[in-house]
Design an enzyme around this catalytic site. Structure first.
Site, mmCIF file in Angstrom:
data_model
loop_
_atom_site.group_PDB
_atom_site.id
_atom_site.type_symbol
_atom_site.label_atom_id
_atom_site.label_comp_id
_atom_site.label_asym_id
_atom_site.label_seq_id
_atom_site.Cartn_x
_atom_site.Cartn_y
_atom_site.Cartn_z
ATOM 1 N N HIS A 1 0.816 -1.209 0.000
ATOM 2 C CA HIS A 1 0.000 0.000 0.000
ATOM 3 C C HIS A 1 0.854 1.265 0.000
ATOM 4 O O HIS A 1 0.921 1.986 -0.995
ATOM 5 C CB HIS A 1 -0.949 -0.016 1.202
ATOM 6 C CG HIS A 1 -1.919 1.116 1.222
ATOM 7 N ND1 HIS A 1 -2.610 1.496 2.339
ATOM 8 C CD2 HIS A 1 -2.311 1.983 0.257
ATOM 9 C CE1 HIS A 1 -3.390 2.531 2.058
ATOM 10 N NE2 HIS A 1 -3.220 2.857 0.809
ATOM 11 N N HIS B 1 1.537 5.075 -2.789
ATOM 12 C CA HIS B 1 1.671 6.454 -2.305
ATOM 13 C C HIS B 1 3.076 7.012 -2.534
ATOM 14 O O HIS B 1 3.252 8.084 -3.119
ATOM 15 C CB HIS B 1 1.325 6.524 -0.815
ATOM 16 C CG HIS B 1 -0.120 6.385 -0.521
ATOM 17 N ND1 HIS B 1 -0.950 7.462 -0.269
ATOM 18 C CD2 HIS B 1 -0.914 5.287 -0.438
ATOM 19 C CE1 HIS B 1 -2.177 7.039 -0.037
ATOM 20 N NE2 HIS B 1 -2.182 5.713 -0.137
ATOM 21 N N HIS C 1 -4.035 0.756 -6.717
ATOM 22 C CA HIS C 1 -4.307 1.334 -5.399
ATOM 23 C C HIS C 1 -5.699 0.968 -4.915
ATOM 24 O O HIS C 1 -5.895 0.660 -3.728
ATOM 25 C CB HIS C 1 -4.153 2.854 -5.430
ATOM 26 C CG HIS C 1 -4.459 3.502 -4.117
ATOM 27 N ND1 HIS C 1 -5.665 4.125 -3.862
ATOM 28 C CD2 HIS C 1 -3.728 3.601 -2.968
ATOM 29 C CE1 HIS C 1 -5.652 4.588 -2.615
ATOM 30 N NE2 HIS C 1 -4.501 4.284 -2.055
ATOM 31 N N ASN D 1 -6.422 -0.928 -1.353
ATOM 32 C CA ASN D 1 -6.850 0.049 -0.348
ATOM 33 C C ASN D 1 -8.284 -0.146 0.109
ATOM 34 O O ASN D 1 -8.559 -0.199 1.312
ATOM 35 C CB ASN D 1 -6.687 1.469 -0.875
ATOM 36 C CG ASN D 1 -7.091 2.505 0.158
ATOM 37 O OD1 ASN D 1 -6.394 2.742 1.134
ATOM 38 N ND2 ASN D 1 -8.256 3.109 -0.041
ATOM 39 N N ILE E 1 -6.720 8.867 -1.122
ATOM 40 C CA ILE E 1 -6.946 8.621 0.306
ATOM 41 C C ILE E 1 -5.914 7.606 0.774
ATOM 42 O O ILE E 1 -5.395 6.836 -0.039
ATOM 43 C CB ILE E 1 -8.371 8.129 0.612
ATOM 44 C CG1 ILE E 1 -8.665 8.117 2.118
ATOM 45 C CG2 ILE E 1 -8.583 6.755 0.004
ATOM 46 C CD1 ILE E 1 -8.665 9.463 2.761
#
Length: 883
Positions: free
Chosen positions: A539, A544, A730, A734, A883
């Site tokens: 993740h 990110h 993602h 997520n 997010i």
């Protein structure tokens, strides 16, 4: 003030008295050929977003009253002015009309204002405009549309989507371009100067602390995670810039260094969320309120040590698995009223009112996670344990076993013998008559391997209060397409030192008695490993962190007029802001992540070591499946791959999404780049790629696997991977967090004691009361509440989400073929939605729902994109890591 009769002459005199002469204008020749261009400006006033800023609103009306408000000057795209450095001729400044009389509702979204430009037909077509904000406060400029443009252009659209601050805060003019798309060499000469200057402004000068109105995209190391001035406990190594801890770059803020470590950047106060990112990268008001809700609901426990101590004094334990269910059915009772009183004394009521029910006696009620909505115990089955490796929240680690016993790639000179101790005798009696050799030859054996990634850190991790193992899990592919666990190996470093190898124990399936309890605990240790690896690597690191350098480089090196900027920009929305907030309250020293996952204070350091193995080209889904041995090349199959587990929901749905993205990117790039030479000659594109390799991912710049940027094929490959990572990948790792991990017994994040040994009190407890022993082993109550609060918010879609196949404005380009290609992309995604629904209803595909009856929808696009998709839906692919 609005009804006060004021003559235009009086307004002009007062205007000159207060402000001097108006903007210098460059007019067209003579009166003949003069025309009027009508404009509509759509914006959002600051006082709509900040209803408390009454002073700013009144000052803005004062400025407007004296005729000095917001001016716009059109710039010709067809006629240069030598006196303007060969830039386009400037029209006469025009001001927004009716600002004072436009009554803005506090709940309104946007307002439209008229503006009338004096223009001369000889100046041709406007291609840009300068905007000057003489107000006291900023506003959000959404778009400008011109009507009645000469030279056969009836309308010209400018898609702005940017905050415009008061003019005195800028050292340059704010310039916006029309929605035309130009490669650098195609840029009309009158606009070239403005295009180049805008990129220079966005790069900044690399100096000083950045302010909210600065529009600077720059790089820095991850040197803001620790707080060394608070003491050694809060010191953390700088990530990035060294071979020991390489890392992708993050956005620069320019804050001062700490006193004790000049290499570390000082941090903001915990309650301050005003961390710098370029203003246009910040969340919308709707999204920001969601994040504030997360801060209030999730982080109040770590604001003050006293609150944590309240849990510790009251054992900080769930007494049984059934106790956890009270989180969703009736909440957790606080131990006594005195405890609640102390909580209220520690933290302002405003911060905890959402956590405590109206009766003031119960704490933290959560939605029921999908994994227990149909059955409270199905998650404990071996079939569900294995199925989630294919269709859960982390379906990207499992691989095909190629050799037996599994071998380690750790350096034996440093770590000794780390090869697996699993033998044929451990597993062959549970292999449906197959031998290990035949199972490997027939592609029937698979492994979930968390051994090599964790072993180098395990001794340090287990010194923090965590008590866990490095794990290997072997599985057999059944004839019905499901996986059956065969064995779990749990390993610890040798007590005489890491160089002596591993000490391992092998556990095999059992259903009854203490053996069944031990097997369930073994699965829990595997789940702990997988949960931590998921959060830190799958993740955080692989989406990110690795995407942020692409966001920064794109703004620094690709003009908004550039076709690749227009292609990629939607996939960067909110990423810098969520990453900045994560550095502030999530992945920092003592933050939520260190409190809730097993590597504790070594979490980010460990992710930096694992980044050494990151490979950009292997982030492509087909390449990843081939690397893990989950597929083999086969030109007769869709996507050119044959999946070795046909019912692999993540891969099946993912390959269709990947293919749709790839086709869209191919169509788009082919329109602007008909030959390789166009790629080679694109100076912005070459600067973009060079900066990404040498700065953004500078610690890995010399790796041979980086694609070049010399051919159309390389450009397409690169853009497809970026879009895949930022959107579908993602989404897959997520938005399943709360559905599967919101129930912590299914995916615990910490283990607090080792497997009980025969003859110990822990073993006796396990024999007598498995549920109590299980809860004493996995995540404690405090960490569970904190972790569940976090992933509840991270798993939610905001109401203003923009999904794959959507754009926030239909006028994002004027080129017909890219618009047509995008429409084909959207329709293809809608087709995939129907296929996913059909597969989820096919009872032959047992991995689609499993014993828990949770359909696999994490790669369901949600092309309709309306507000009904918001919340904990467990489906939907946002365009970006938002997010």
């Amino acid at each position: 003030m609005e009804n006060f009769p004021v003559t235009e002459m009086f307004k002009k005199k007062v205007k000159n008295m207060f402000y001097g002469h108006p903007d210098t204008d460059v007019n067209g020749p003579g009166d003949e050929g003069k025309t009027k261009i009508r404009g509509t400006v759509t914006l959002m006033k600051k006082n709509v977003l900040d209803s408390t800023d009454v002073k700013a609103s009144l000052l803005d009306r004062f400025h407007e009253f004296f005729g000095r408000g917001v001016s716009l000057q059109l710039i010709s795209a067809t006629h240069s002015d030598p006196a303007n450095g060969s830039g386009g001729k400037l029209g006469k400044a025009a001001y927004l009309e009716n600002w004072i009389t436009t009554i803005t509702s506090p709940i309104a979204g946007e307002d439209s204002f008229s503006v009338t430009f004096d223009w001369h037909q000889s100046m041709g077509v406007p291609g840009a405009f300068v905007i000057r904000n003489y107000h006291h406060s900023q506003f959000y400029l959404k778009s400008v549309t011109l009507q009645g443009v000469p030279a056969g252009h009836s309308t010209v659209d400018f898609i702005c989507n940017s905050w415009v601050y008061p003019q005195h805060l800028y050292k340059y003019n704010r310039v916006f371009f029309s929605n035309q798309t130009y490669l650098p060499h195609q840029t009309p000469e009158p606009l070239r100067k403005y295009r180049e200057e805008e990129l220079v402004n966005l790069r900044g000068n690399g100096k000083g602390m950045l302010k909210e109105w600065d529009r600077v995209y720059d790089y820095d190391y991850y040197n803001d995670l620790g707080s060394p001035d608070k003491g050694p406990k809060y010191a953390r190594p700088v990530l990035g810039g060294t071979q020991e801890y390489p890392y992708p770059r993050r956005g620069r803020t320019g804050r001062k260094p700490t006193k004790k470590d000049p290499k570390s950047e000082s941090r903001l106060q915990f309650l301050s969320l005003n961390i710098y990112v370029p203003r246009d990268e910040k969340f919308s008001p709707v999204k920001f309120s969601d994040v504030l809700g997360y801060v209030v609901k999730s982080l109040f426990q770590v604001l003050l040590p006293e609150v944590r101590s309240l849990f510790n004094k009251n054992k900080n334990e769930f007494e049984s698995i059934e106790d956890v269910l009270k989180l969703y059915k009736g909440c957790i009772p606080l131990p006594n009223n005195d405890t609640l009183k102390k909580v209220r004394e520690c933290i302002p009521w405003e911060l905890i009112k959402e956590l405590v029910r109206n009766d003031g006696e119960r704490l933290l009620k959560f939605p029921v996670p999908a994994v227990i909505q149909e059955d409270n115990s199905a998650w404990m089955t071996d079939e569900e344990f294995a199925r989630e490796m294919l269709a859960g929240v982390n379906p990207v680690i499992i691989s095909r076993l190629l050799e037996f016993p599994p071998a380690s790639i750790l350096d034996p000179k440093v770590y000794g013998n780390q090869n697996s101790t699993i033998t044929e005798e451990h597993i062959e009696n549970n292999m449906n008559g197959l031998t290990v050799e035949k199972a490997i030859r027939n592609n029937k054996l698979f492994i979930l391997n968390h051994h090599d990634a964790l072993m180098p850190y395990l001794a340090r991790i287990n010194s923090t209060g965590t008590k866990t193992y490095a794990s290997r899990t072997l599985l057999l592919l059944q004839d019905d397409g499901t996986l059956k666990p065969l064995a779990i190996e749990l390993s610890l470093p040798h007590p005489q030192g890491e160089n002596h190898g591993a000490v391992s124990k092998v556990f095999t399936p059992a259903q009854e008695g203490v053996e069944g309890s031990i097997w369930k605990l073994a699965k829990a240790y595997v789940a702990v490993n997988d949960s931590g690896y998921h959060q830190l690597i799958s993740h955080w690191l692989n989406t990110h962190a690795v995407i942020e350098p692409f966001v920064i480089a794109t703004h620094r090196q690709l003009s908004v007029l550039h076709p690749i900027y227009k292609l990629l920009h939607p996939h960067f929305r909110d990423t810098m802001h969520i990453n900045a907030l994560a550095r502030h309250i999530l992945i920092n020293a003592g933050g939520v992540l260190e409190n809730t996952v097993f590597p504790r204070e070594y979490s980010m350091e460990m992710s930096a070591v694992i980044y050494k193995n990151w490979n950009f080209t292997e982030q492509a889904l087909p390449a990843d499946l081939l690397k893990r041995g989950m597929a083999v090349p086969d030109s007769s199959c869709p996507h050119g791959l044959k999946l070795l587990i046909e019912d692999y929901p993540y891969a099946v749905d993912g390959l269709e999404i990947w293919s749709a993205i790839q086709t869209w990117v191919n169509d788009y790039c082919s329109f602007y780049y008909p030959t390789d030479k166009v790629v080679e000659d694109d100076n912005e594109l070459q600067s973009w790629w060079s900066e990404l390799l040498n700065v953004g991912h500078g610690d890995r710049k010399d790796e041979p696997w980086w694609p070049g940027m010399n051919t159309v094929a390389e450009l397409k490959q690169t853009c497809t991977i970026i879009i895949w990572l930022a959107s579908a990948f993602h989404a897959a790792i997520n938005f399943g967090q709360y559905p599967y991990a919101g129930y912590h017994p299914n995916r615990p994040t910490i283990s607090r004691r080792f497997m009980p040994e025969l003859g110990t009190p822990e073993y006796e407890e396990l024999e007598k009361d498995f549920s109590k022993a299980f809860m004493k082993t996995i995540t404690a109550q405090f960490q569970t509440l904190l972790g569940v609060s976090l992933i509840e918010v991270l798993s939610r879609h905001s109401t203003d989400e923009v999904y794959l196949g959507q754009r926030d404005t239909p006028e994002w380009t004027t080129d017909a073929e890219p618009l047509a290609a995008f429409d084909r992309f959207r329709k293809k995604l809608a087709e995939i939605e129907h296929k996913i629904n059909d597969r989820n209803e096919d009872d032959r595909m047992k991995n689609r729902k499993g014993p828990v009856q949770v359909p696999y929808t994490l790669l369901y696009p949600c092309t309709s994109g309306d507000s009904k998709n918001a919340g904990l839906t467990g489906k939907g692919i946002p365009n970006s890591i938002s997010i």
